[in-house]
Design a protein around this motif. Structure first.
Motif, short mmCIF file in Angstrom:
data_model
loop_
_atom_site.label_atom_id
_atom_site.label_comp_id
_atom_site.label_asym_id
_atom_site.label_seq_id
_atom_site.Cartn_x
_atom_site.Cartn_y
_atom_site.Cartn_z
N UNK A 70 -47.61 35.45 -4.12
CA UNK A 70 -47.91 34.06 -3.81
C UNK A 70 -47.27 33.58 -2.51
N UNK A 71 -46.79 34.48 -1.70
CA UNK A 71 -46.16 34.09 -0.44
C UNK A 71 -47.06 33.23 0.45
N UNK A 72 -48.35 33.56 0.62
CA UNK A 72 -49.19 32.67 1.44
C UNK A 72 -49.27 31.23 0.92
N UNK A 73 -49.34 31.08 -0.42
CA UNK A 73 -49.36 29.73 -0.99
C UNK A 73 -48.04 29.00 -0.76
N UNK A 74 -46.94 29.73 -0.82
CA UNK A 74 -45.64 29.11 -0.57
C UNK A 74 -45.53 28.65 0.88
N UNK A 78 -45.16 24.73 1.97
CA UNK A 78 -43.77 24.59 2.41
C UNK A 78 -42.77 24.86 1.28
N UNK A 79 -43.09 25.82 0.44
CA UNK A 79 -42.18 26.25 -0.62
C UNK A 79 -42.35 25.56 -1.95
N UNK A 80 -43.17 24.54 -2.02
CA UNK A 80 -43.33 23.81 -3.29
C UNK A 80 -44.06 24.62 -4.35
#
Length: 126
Positions: A70-74, A78-80
């Motif tokens: 899920x790194x792209x979504x983070x 902005x980390x939420x």
């Protein structure tokens, strides 16, 4: 091996504090149905140990894989999204264990925050 132990301790402590202080979160024995692999669970502390240990194991083994996926979504949020991921893991425990009940989105959010703060205090979050 030490980090696994601290993840389990953090999971147990986080679940314990959430049940004690967050309204809408409960953990109770279901007579005749609280059985884990053939062993009857008769005390509340056994359920705390079981649910907290499973949370610690998920956070140690599965969460790093989910973090990478899920790194792209983070990055986009902005980390939420990591908060959503943590809420999903706590909700999964609610679904898996009949003894552990979270009634609503606010108690789920507060439980996630408690587990996150415990992880930060134990040095599990970098």
């Amino acid at each position: 091996m030490g980090r696994l132990f601290w993840h389990i301790v953090g999971g147990i402590l986080g679940i314990f504090l959430a049940v004690k202080f967050v309204p809408g979160v409960s953990l109770e024995i279901i007579p005749g149905k609280s059985i884990f692999f053939g062993f009857p669970l008769t005390e509340n502390w056994q359920i705390f140990l079981l649910v907290g240990s499973i949370l610690g194991l998920i956070n140690f083994f599965i969460k790093p894989i989910l973090d990478k996926i899920t790194l792209p979504l983070k990055i986009l949020t902005l980390g939420l999204f990591s908060l959503i991921l943590n809420m999903g893991i706590i909700w999964l425990l609610d679904v898996l264990f009949l003894e552990f009940k979270i009634l609503g989105i606010l108690p789920l959010f507060l439980t996630t925050i408690i587990v996150l703060v415990i992880s930060i205090l134990l040095g599990l979050k970098r």
